[in-house]
Design an enzyme around this catalytic site. Structure first.
Site, PDB file in Angstrom:
ATOM      1  N   HIS A   1     -26.102 -38.052  15.418  1.00  0.00           N
ATOM      2  CA  HIS A   1     -26.853 -37.680  14.212  1.00  0.00           C
ATOM      3  C   HIS A   1     -25.879 -37.284  13.117  1.00  0.00           C
ATOM      4  O   HIS A   1     -24.767 -36.850  13.386  1.00  0.00           O
ATOM      5  CB  HIS A   1     -27.807 -36.518  14.508  1.00  0.00           C
ATOM      6  CG  HIS A   1     -27.159 -35.377  15.219  1.00  0.00           C
ATOM      7  ND1 HIS A   1     -26.985 -35.383  16.583  1.00  0.00           N
ATOM      8  CD2 HIS A   1     -26.616 -34.231  14.769  1.00  0.00           C
ATOM      9  CE1 HIS A   1     -26.362 -34.267  16.944  1.00  0.00           C
ATOM     10  NE2 HIS A   1     -26.120 -33.551  15.862  1.00  0.00           N
TER      11      HIS A   1
ATOM     12  N   HIS B   1     -25.565 -34.710   9.809  1.00  0.00           N
ATOM     13  CA  HIS B   1     -26.130 -33.546   9.133  1.00  0.00           C
ATOM     14  C   HIS B   1     -25.989 -33.712   7.620  1.00  0.00           C
ATOM     15  O   HIS B   1     -24.923 -34.114   7.142  1.00  0.00           O
ATOM     16  CB  HIS B   1     -25.337 -32.278   9.487  1.00  0.00           C
ATOM     17  CG  HIS B   1     -25.362 -31.903  10.928  1.00  0.00           C
ATOM     18  ND1 HIS B   1     -26.192 -30.939  11.432  1.00  0.00           N
ATOM     19  CD2 HIS B   1     -24.628 -32.341  11.989  1.00  0.00           C
ATOM     20  CE1 HIS B   1     -25.965 -30.785  12.736  1.00  0.00           C
ATOM     21  NE2 HIS B   1     -25.019 -31.629  13.098  1.00  0.00           N
TER      22      HIS B   1
HETATM   23  P1  5GP Z   1     -24.956 -30.878  16.756  1.00  0.00           P
HETATM   24  O1  5GP Z   1     -24.486 -29.541  17.206  1.00  0.00           O
HETATM   25  O2  5GP Z   1     -25.202 -31.714  17.993  1.00  0.00           O
HETATM   26  O3  5GP Z   1     -24.096 -31.554  15.752  1.00  0.00           O
HETATM   27  O4  5GP Z   1     -26.306 -30.640  16.006  1.00  0.00           O
HETATM   28  C1  5GP Z   1     -27.544 -30.539  16.615  1.00  0.00           C
HETATM   29  C2  5GP Z   1     -28.485 -30.027  15.559  1.00  0.00           C
HETATM   30  O5  5GP Z   1     -29.789 -30.196  16.035  1.00  0.00           O
HETATM   31  C3  5GP Z   1     -28.302 -28.537  15.253  1.00  0.00           C
HETATM   32  O6  5GP Z   1     -28.090 -28.368  13.860  1.00  0.00           O
HETATM   33  C4  5GP Z   1     -29.600 -27.910  15.734  1.00  0.00           C
HETATM   34  O7  5GP Z   1     -30.015 -26.872  14.894  1.00  0.00           O
HETATM   35  C5  5GP Z   1     -30.561 -29.078  15.705  1.00  0.00           C
HETATM   36  N1  5GP Z   1     -31.622 -29.024  16.700  1.00  0.00           N
HETATM   37  C6  5GP Z   1     -31.538 -28.645  17.996  1.00  0.00           C
HETATM   38  N2  5GP Z   1     -32.722 -28.766  18.612  1.00  0.00           N
HETATM   39  C7  5GP Z   1     -33.578 -29.262  17.685  1.00  0.00           C
HETATM   40  C8  5GP Z   1     -34.976 -29.617  17.731  1.00  0.00           C
HETATM   41  O8  5GP Z   1     -35.651 -29.495  18.736  1.00  0.00           O
HETATM   42  N3  5GP Z   1     -35.512 -30.102  16.583  1.00  0.00           N
HETATM   43  C9  5GP Z   1     -34.794 -30.242  15.432  1.00  0.00           C
HETATM   44  N4  5GP Z   1     -35.423 -30.709  14.376  1.00  0.00           N
HETATM   45  N5  5GP Z   1     -33.487 -29.915  15.354  1.00  0.00           N
HETATM   46  C10 5GP Z   1     -32.883 -29.432  16.469  1.00  0.00           C
END
Ligand code: 5GP
Length: 139
Positions: free
Chosen positions: A102, A104
């Site tokens: 993903h 951000h």
């Molecule tokens: P990463 O740490 O993998 O780059 O980012 C994961 C992102 O997903 C984090 O910013 C976290 O807040 C978000 N996130 C985690 N669980 C969920 C969820 O169930 N729904 C949504 N919309 N975002 C989520």
């Protein structure tokens, strides 16, 4: 690590878990981050089962970039944010916590620090109100 079909973003893509949707096309899906680091924090995911950039099909990488290019100006306008940070984390050591790739999109303001990563649940009504503004700015 093999791609886990039951990671939360895979569930969101299948409609098995809820999300506040911002945008969708044939190759990508965008929605509000529920633990935002700043107001308006949005996520763009490809509809492709890849944990990270190293597993991602090139066409879907391009599609994700196109959707970021489309959505980031709408987030900037809707949130009246002077700066927008784009981030994409690969691997736990880089801070990745959800293993479906993903990107951000995070609004930034002078003097307002980012909140801690993936820590605090937002108020859903506030997220929905932000999403309405972002979708209006998308046109
Ligand atoms: P990463 O740490 O993998 O780059 O980012 C994961 C992102 O997903 C984090 O910013 C976290 O807040 C978000 N996130 C985690 N669980 C969920 C969820 O169930 N729904 C949504 N919309 N975002 C989520």
């Amino acid at each position: 690590m093999a791609y886990d079909e039951n990671n939360i973003f895979a569930k969101i893509l299948r409609g098995d878990a809820p999300s506040i949707k911002l945008y969708e096309d044939d190759k990508t899906f965008a929605f509000m981050d529920v633990m935002p680091q700043a107001p308006g924090h949005s996520l763009v995911i490809p509809k492709f089962p890849a944990e990270n950039l190293f597993d991602l099909d090139e066409d879907y990488a391009a599609a994700m970039a196109r959707t970021v290019k489309k959505l980031a100006p709408a987030v900037k306008k809707a949130m009246e944010a002077p700066g927008i940070m784009i981030a994409q984390l690969n691997g736990a050591e880089a801070g990745q916590t959800v293993y479906h790739i993903h990107t951000h999109i995070i609004p930034r303001w002078d003097g307002i620090d980012l909140k801690l990563h993936a820590r605090e649940m937002a108020n859903m009504d506030e997220l929905k109100a932000q999403a309405e503004k972002i979708m209006a700015a998308l046109g």
